[in-house]
Design a protein around this motif. Structure first.
Motif, PDB file in Angstrom:
ATOM      1  N   VAL A   1      -3.633   7.689   7.932  1.00  0.00           N
ATOM      2  CA  VAL A   1      -3.381   6.314   8.354  1.00  0.00           C
ATOM      3  C   VAL A   1      -4.567   5.425   7.990  1.00  0.00           C
ATOM      4  CG1 VAL A   1      -3.087   4.791  10.359  1.00  0.00           C
ATOM      5  CG2 VAL A   1      -1.750   6.901  10.183  1.00  0.00           C
ATOM      6  N   ARG A   2      -5.779   5.902   8.260  1.00  0.00           N
ATOM      7  CA  ARG A   2      -6.963   5.114   7.937  1.00  0.00           C
ATOM      8  C   ARG A   2      -7.060   4.831   6.440  1.00  0.00           C
ATOM      9  NH1 ARG A   2      -9.411   8.646  11.776  1.00  0.00           N
ATOM     10  NH2 ARG A   2     -10.292   9.908  10.076  1.00  0.00           N
ATOM     11  N   ALA A   3      -6.743   5.842   5.632  1.00  0.00           N
ATOM     12  CA  ALA A   3      -6.822   5.674   4.182  1.00  0.00           C
ATOM     13  C   ALA A   3      -5.823   4.633   3.693  1.00  0.00           C
ATOM     14  CB  ALA A   3      -6.576   7.010   3.492  1.00  0.00           C
ATOM     15  N   LEU A   4      -4.619   4.643   4.257  1.00  0.00           N
ATOM     16  CA  LEU A   4      -3.608   3.669   3.847  1.00  0.00           C
ATOM     17  C   LEU A   4      -3.993   2.269   4.313  1.00  0.00           C
ATOM     18  CD1 LEU A   4      -1.047   3.128   2.363  1.00  0.00           C
ATOM     19  CD2 LEU A   4       0.267   4.012   4.298  1.00  0.00           C
ATOM     20  N   GLU A   5      -4.551   2.163   5.506  1.00  0.00           N
ATOM     21  CA  GLU A   5      -4.979   0.858   6.011  1.00  0.00           C
ATOM     22  C   GLU A   5      -6.083   0.252   5.146  1.00  0.00           C
ATOM     23  OE1 GLU A   5      -4.563   0.212  10.646  1.00  0.00           O
ATOM     24  OE2 GLU A   5      -5.615   2.093  10.249  1.00  0.00           O
TER      25      GLU A   5
ATOM     26  N   GLY B   1       0.832  -1.190   0.000  1.00  0.00           N
ATOM     27  CA  GLY B   1       0.000   0.000   0.000  1.00  0.00           C
ATOM     28  C   GLY B   1       0.868   1.241   0.000  1.00  0.00           C
ATOM     29  N   THR B   2       0.487   2.269  -0.755  1.00  0.00           N
ATOM     30  CA  THR B   2       1.328   3.460  -0.878  1.00  0.00           C
ATOM     31  C   THR B   2       0.514   4.724  -0.601  1.00  0.00           C
ATOM     32  OG1 THR B   2       0.911   3.619  -3.262  1.00  0.00           O
ATOM     33  CG2 THR B   2       2.841   2.361  -2.549  1.00  0.00           C
ATOM     34  N   ALA B   3       1.212   5.740  -0.120  1.00  0.00           N
ATOM     35  CA  ALA B   3       0.576   7.033   0.131  1.00  0.00           C
ATOM     36  C   ALA B   3       1.651   8.100   0.195  1.00  0.00           C
ATOM     37  CB  ALA B   3      -0.212   7.006   1.434  1.00  0.00           C
TER      38      ALA B   3
ATOM     39  N   ALA C   1       1.125  17.925   8.359  1.00  0.00           N
ATOM     40  CA  ALA C   1      -0.281  17.668   8.668  1.00  0.00           C
ATOM     41  C   ALA C   1      -0.500  17.660  10.176  1.00  0.00           C
ATOM     42  CB  ALA C   1      -0.714  16.338   8.055  1.00  0.00           C
ATOM     43  N   GLY C   2      -1.682  18.057  10.582  1.00  0.00           N
ATOM     44  CA  GLY C   2      -2.034  18.013  11.995  1.00  0.00           C
ATOM     45  C   GLY C   2      -2.481  16.631  12.397  1.00  0.00           C
ATOM     46  N   ALA C   3      -2.821  16.472  13.683  1.00  0.00           N
ATOM     47  CA  ALA C   3      -3.179  15.164  14.217  1.00  0.00           C
ATOM     48  C   ALA C   3      -4.386  14.564  13.495  1.00  0.00           C
ATOM     49  CB  ALA C   3      -3.461  15.274  15.714  1.00  0.00           C
ATOM     50  N   ALA C   4      -5.400  15.368  13.225  1.00  0.00           N
ATOM     51  CA  ALA C   4      -6.603  14.859  12.572  1.00  0.00           C
ATOM     52  C   ALA C   4      -6.304  14.379  11.163  1.00  0.00           C
ATOM     53  CB  ALA C   4      -7.683  15.941  12.548  1.00  0.00           C
ATOM     54  N   GLN C   5      -5.479  15.138  10.434  1.00  0.00           N
ATOM     55  CA  GLN C   5      -5.144  14.737   9.072  1.00  0.00           C
ATOM     56  C   GLN C   5      -4.296  13.467   9.062  1.00  0.00           C
ATOM     57  OE1 GLN C   5      -6.247  16.086   6.043  1.00  0.00           O
ATOM     58  NE2 GLN C   5      -5.361  14.119   5.416  1.00  0.00           N
ATOM     59  N   PHE C   6      -3.328  13.363   9.985  1.00  0.00           N
ATOM     60  CA  PHE C   6      -2.521  12.144  10.053  1.00  0.00           C
ATOM     61  C   PHE C   6      -3.402  10.929  10.370  1.00  0.00           C
ATOM     62  CE2 PHE C   6       1.695  14.426  10.827  1.00  0.00           C
ATOM     63  CZ  PHE C   6       2.218  14.013   9.619  1.00  0.00           C
ATOM     64  N   ALA C   7      -4.380  11.102  11.245  1.00  0.00           N
ATOM     65  CA  ALA C   7      -5.281   9.998  11.568  1.00  0.00           C
ATOM     66  C   ALA C   7      -6.046   9.558  10.325  1.00  0.00           C
ATOM     67  CB  ALA C   7      -6.245  10.419  12.676  1.00  0.00           C
ATOM     68  N   ALA C   8      -6.494  10.533   9.541  1.00  0.00           N
ATOM     69  CA  ALA C   8      -7.202  10.210   8.296  1.00  0.00           C
ATOM     70  C   ALA C   8      -6.259   9.553   7.296  1.00  0.00           C
ATOM     71  CB  ALA C   8      -7.817  11.474   7.705  1.00  0.00           C
TER      72      ALA C   8
END
Length: 458
Positions: free
Chosen positions: A406-410, A389-391, A397-404
């Motif tokens: 990570v979810r997108a890559l997962e 998987g790539t991204a 990025a802020g905490a909310a964007q990093f969380a998003a």
């Protein structure tokens, strides 16, 4: 550097003599000596915190002879030499808090942005000017220059002792209404509290197989029960921490301590193992010293001593430590369930076994050695039929964007996740001199990746 918790509560007489330089003792209950005699402040304790760029002195706990009324405190009531006071409140212990409570300690919080805050590395105020290794086992630390060679014992660091001088510059009021007027007495801290860092214990492993000794730090879950099985995270540092104090891996960044934080332990109680290497273990020749084998033996020894789940052992590291993580996964395919690889590389000609591993790889696109190195490795993994998987992420990025992110890559549901930081975003975000060293200042502050690692098993 004082690394163990050294609380001074209950040692009023000793603390006063040591800090104030005299034989004064705490004022007796009901006495009314003026504060100018220096008898109301018992002592002071430095409080630190570890950030991505290293440990910083972030607060001072000033101990008084009586409980202090927190509602009367203001930031103008205290001054700390060469530091910016940001918050002042009372507390019952030598600890920072979201909300204080009346107690014998006044917590003076300090700006982490102050130049004098940093306690780790060549940029710390008071650090010696002696040369230290490049922060990578790879030549140039990923930036194109010459790096240290395997076996190099040049000390990294340094670690600057946490010490501050505080002065009460305004009136402080006790809970019974007694006013302690400003007296101008400068009090120097005589103890240090290092949250999370102090929760690790230091040991030396003598490896009978290689004849080598390896210093290491170990965090044991606070509610450890030998009847349960626990995961273990191995963190391996970069070359800038070579041959320093044993606690070096704990204070140079978040790579070790993040897993032992109260927040992470609440989600996943786990052991955290952080060796302190006395030499550069691997360089661009990719022929490691015998400490490579000793590291694997250390993991097995800790597993045997404690109730470690052999299906949930994880490895992570930055630069030299990332290289060791890749190498150990290749050499010992059954040692780790998964790995978090931060700014590292390994010869693609040896990378085929990684196709059977679960990995999260993070590197900056302007890391001139690790980025092409990881591109070559992931190409080998994909050629073997394993999905990658790539991204591409913005390091700012802020905490909310990093969380998003990570979810997108997962959601790609790949056993190997490969995230890269856009060119220029790492240095712009961290102020680091290069993208290589700046990457790990961000990497271990992304909770979603840590959560992903803890979900993996053999």
């Amino acid at each position: 550097m004082v690394t163990r918790r050294a609380l001074i509560a209950g040692s009023a007489g000793l603390g006063t003599a040591a800090v104030l330089g005299g034989g004064a003792v705490a004022a007796a209950a009901g006495s009314d000596e003026p504060a100018s005699e220096g008898r109301h402040i018992v002592g002071a304790t430095a409080i630190t915190k570890v950030y991505g760029e290293g440990q910083k002195l972030t607060a001072v706990a000033v101990e008084y002879d009586r409980d202090i009324d927190g509602s009367s405190l203001t930031t103008s009531a205290f001054a700390v030499t060469d530091r910016t006071v940001t918050k002042v409140y009372a507390n019952r212990t030598t600890a920072v808090a979201d909300r204080g409570e009346d107690g014998r300690y006044v917590i003076v919080e300090l700006s982490p942005e102050d130049k004098a805050a940093l306690l780790w590395g060549k940029d710390a105020v008071g650090a010696s000017s002696s040369p230290t290794p490049s922060p990578s086992g790879s030549a140039g630390g990923g930036t194109g220059g010459g790096g240290p060679t395997a076996g190099d014992t040049t000390p990294g660091g340094p670690i600057v002792p946490a010490k501050a001088t505080v002065t009460q510059t305004g009136t402080v009021t006790t809970v019974r209404g007694r006013r302690y007027a400003a007296d101008g007495t400068a009090v120097t801290t005589s103890a240090v509290v290092n949250p999370i860092v102090d929760d690790f214990r230091q040991f030396t492993f003598d490896d009978p197989a290689t004849g080598r000794s390896l210093k290491y730090n170990l965090f044991v879950p606070k509610r450890y029960d030998p009847r349960r099985k626990y995961p273990l995270v191995l963190f391996m540092h970069d070359a800038s921490v070579v041959n320093v104090d044993t606690v070096g891996p704990l204070v140079q960044g978040l790579g070790a301590v993040c897993w032992a934080s109260p927040e992470d332990q609440a989600r996943h109680e786990s052991f955290v193992l952080a060796p302190e290497y006395g030499e550069v273990v691997i360089d661009d020749n990719y022929v490691p010293t015998s400490l490579f084998e000793t590291t694997a033996h250390l993991v097995e020894a800790v597993t045997e001593k404690y109730s470690i789940d052999t299906r949930r052992r994880y490895t992570t590291g930055q630069s030299m430590g990332a290289m060791l993580s890749l190498g150990l996964n290749i050499r010992y395919p059954d040692l780790f369930a998964a790995g978090y690889i931060v700014a590292g590389q390994w010869p693609d000609s040896q990378a085929a076994p990684l196709a059977d591993k679960k990995l999260w790889i993070l590197v900056a696109q302007d890391d001139t050695k690790a980025f092409p190195g990881e591109n070559a490795i992931t190409a080998v993994i994909e050629a073997a039929g394993t999905k990658v998987g790539t991204a591409v992420w913005d390091a700012g990025a802020g905490a909310a964007q990093f969380a998003a992110d990570v979810r997108a890559l997962e959601k790609q549901k790949a056993p190997v996740n490969y995230a890269t930081f856009l060119t220029g975003t790492v240095t712009a975000t961290t102020g680091a001199s290069n993208a290589h060293t700046g990457t790990w200042q961000i990497a271990y502050s992304i909770p979603g990746i840590r959560e992903w690692l803890m979900k993996q098993s053999m």
